[in-house]
Design a protein around this motif. Structure first.
Motif, short mmCIF file in Angstrom:
data_model
loop_
_atom_site.label_atom_id
_atom_site.label_comp_id
_atom_site.label_asym_id
_atom_site.label_seq_id
_atom_site.Cartn_x
_atom_site.Cartn_y
_atom_site.Cartn_z
N THR A 138 0.84 37.98 6.67
CA THR A 138 1.61 39.11 7.20
C THR A 138 1.40 40.31 6.27
N GLN A 139 1.91 41.45 6.68
CA GLN A 139 1.80 42.64 5.83
C GLN A 139 2.96 42.73 4.84
N GLY A 140 3.92 41.86 4.98
CA GLY A 140 5.10 41.94 4.11
C GLY A 140 5.00 41.02 2.90
N PHE A 141 6.05 41.01 2.12
CA PHE A 141 6.11 40.11 0.98
C PHE A 141 6.64 38.76 1.40
N ARG A 142 6.47 37.79 0.51
CA ARG A 142 7.07 36.47 0.68
C ARG A 142 7.59 36.09 -0.71
N LYS A 143 8.83 36.51 -0.97
CA LYS A 143 9.33 36.33 -2.33
C LYS A 143 10.15 35.04 -2.45
N ALA A 144 10.00 34.42 -3.61
CA ALA A 144 10.77 33.21 -3.90
C ALA A 144 11.10 33.22 -5.40
N ILE A 145 12.15 32.52 -5.75
CA ILE A 145 12.47 32.35 -7.17
C ILE A 145 12.31 30.88 -7.48
N SER A 146 11.56 30.58 -8.53
CA SER A 146 11.52 29.17 -8.88
C SER A 146 11.80 28.99 -10.36
N CYS A 147 12.49 27.93 -10.68
CA CYS A 147 12.63 27.56 -12.09
C CYS A 147 12.67 26.04 -12.19
N HIS A 148 12.40 25.58 -13.39
CA HIS A 148 12.41 24.14 -13.62
C HIS A 148 13.55 23.78 -14.54
N TYR A 149 14.18 22.68 -14.26
CA TYR A 149 15.23 22.16 -15.13
C TYR A 149 14.71 20.86 -15.75
N ALA A 150 14.91 20.74 -17.05
CA ALA A 150 14.52 19.51 -17.75
C ALA A 150 15.73 18.99 -18.50
N SER A 151 15.88 17.70 -18.52
CA SER A 151 17.01 17.09 -19.21
C SER A 151 16.91 17.39 -20.71
N ALA A 152 18.08 17.51 -21.33
CA ALA A 152 18.09 17.81 -22.77
C ALA A 152 17.40 16.72 -23.58
N ASP A 153 17.30 15.51 -23.04
CA ASP A 153 16.64 14.47 -23.82
C ASP A 153 15.15 14.35 -23.53
N CYS A 154 14.57 15.33 -22.84
CA CYS A 154 13.11 15.36 -22.74
C CYS A 154 12.55 15.68 -24.13
N TYR A 155 11.31 15.29 -24.35
CA TYR A 155 10.69 15.50 -25.67
C TYR A 155 9.26 15.99 -25.45
N TYR A 156 8.75 16.71 -26.44
CA TYR A 156 7.38 17.23 -26.33
C TYR A 156 6.36 16.12 -26.57
N ILE A 157 5.21 16.28 -25.93
CA ILE A 157 4.08 15.37 -26.18
C ILE A 157 2.86 16.20 -26.55
N ASP A 158 1.91 15.57 -27.20
CA ASP A 158 0.67 16.25 -27.57
C ASP A 158 -0.31 16.05 -26.40
N VAL A 159 -0.75 17.13 -25.79
CA VAL A 159 -1.62 16.97 -24.61
C VAL A 159 -3.11 17.01 -24.96
N ARG A 160 -3.41 17.15 -26.27
CA ARG A 160 -4.84 17.16 -26.62
C ARG A 160 -5.49 15.83 -26.22
N GLY A 161 -6.69 15.94 -25.65
CA GLY A 161 -7.40 14.73 -25.25
C GLY A 161 -6.93 14.20 -23.89
N THR A 162 -6.02 14.92 -23.23
CA THR A 162 -5.56 14.47 -21.90
C THR A 162 -6.07 15.45 -20.84
N THR A 163 -5.74 15.16 -19.59
CA THR A 163 -6.15 16.06 -18.50
C THR A 163 -5.49 17.43 -18.61
N GLN A 164 -4.44 17.54 -19.42
CA GLN A 164 -3.71 18.82 -19.54
C GLN A 164 -4.33 19.75 -20.58
N GLU A 165 -5.37 19.27 -21.26
CA GLU A 165 -5.93 20.08 -22.34
C GLU A 165 -6.46 21.43 -21.82
#
Ligand SMILES: O=C(O)CCC(=O)C(=O)O
Length: 285
Positions: A218-245
């Motif tokens: 269309t000629q108009g916009f298509r606006k959305a708001i997105s955010c992610h929520y993560a539990s406080a007990d999530c922890y970081y991981i090292d992504v080196r050597g993985t598909t996320q590198e």
């Protein structure tokens, strides 16, 4: 109790929480065939969702809640969004990206552009250096009516039960927005659901759910708001050597160039900086 001991107590109580067992009962609105208590993996036992909604999320990996955000709030967010676009305010850590489809003409979609703002099919977990995936959820709210014509979300129900796939730029004519990686390999025959939504409707989905969005025709916009929520007990991981590198390297290079003036920054840092505490205690993210 010391602060450290209190944190440990909190952490252990989170880790101890086993998936709830609920018995789904038939309702007049929806008749369910489940007759045994279900071990639920993806949702907690709270009174926010009905048993039917929980089972639907467990099975499909997404749930659409109609009319969740008020018209008034959406309009308030729209005004704030426009102030940011006009650079009247700067938000620390916010990355303002120009969509390829409208980059040339700032706030007016470019009619002559062949480029598209569509989002290739992907899993959001690709972008996150933290786990566990089951304790992360995306919320995506329509800021106006969103249809197949203006590029609604499309999801592959049930794919949240799979694993994180390899992602990269799709080979699309006209290109794709920066950092819009797509799953290299997914089953094109998998059933799809197009999520047409009214202003204020919100869809919540699991970060392994394969999803994308269509072209705005269309000629108009298509606006959305997105955010992610993560539990406080999530922890970081090292992504080196993985598909996320590949995404980690891209994010780090961009942050180095644009925001940190040559000072080292890690993929984790970019998330730690942008994350906001919503409730509870900030433990490790
Ligand atoms: O808004 C869109 O077009 C797609 C958004 C999306 O896929 C996401 O937030 O992960």
């Amino acid at each position: 109790m010391s602060r450290a001991a209190e944190r440990l107590r909190l952490l252990v109580s989170h880790l101890d929480r086993s998936p709830a067992a609920i018995r789904a009962t038939s309702t007049s609105a929806q008749s369910l065939t489940y007759s045994h208590p279900q071990r639920l993996r993806y949702t907690f036992d709270t009174d926010l969702l009905t048993p039917e909604q929980r089972l639907s999320y467990e099975e499909n990996g997404f749930i659409l809640i109609k009319n969740l955000v008020s018209e008034e709030d959406i309009d308030r967010f729209r005004k704030e969004f426009e102030r940011i676009c006009r650079q009247e305010v700067t938000v620390p850590g916010l990355m303002v990206m120009k969509d390829l489809a409208i980059a040339k003409s700032e706030f007016v979609p470019d009619e002559s552009s062949k480029k598209t703002s569509r989002h290739p099919m992907h899993q959001d977990l690709h972008y996150f250096p933290f786990r566990p995936a089951d304790r992360i959820v995306c919320s995506w709210t329509a800021m106006e009516k969103i249809t197949r014509q203006n590029g609604c979300l499309v999801v592959l129900p049930g794919t949240h039960t799979g694993t994180l796939q390899e992602h990269d730029y799709p080979e699309w004519e006209g290109g794709v927005n920066k950092m819009y990686h797509g799953v290299r390999d997914y089953d094109p025959q998998h059933p799809r659901v197009h999520l047409e939504m009214e202003k204020g409707d919100t869809v919540f989905f699991h970060p392994l759910l394969i999803h994308g969005s269509g072209m705005n025709q269309t000629q108009g916009f298509r606006k959305a708001i997105s955010c992610h929520y993560a539990s406080a007990d999530c922890y970081y991981i090292d992504v080196r050597g993985t598909t996320q590198e590949n995404i980690a390297t891209e994010v780090e290079e961009l942050a180095l160039r644009k925001y940190t003036k040559g000072n080292e920054i890690t993929f984790q840092d970019t998330w730690a900086f942008r994350g906001r505490l919503v409730q509870g205690e900030r433990i490790s993210l």
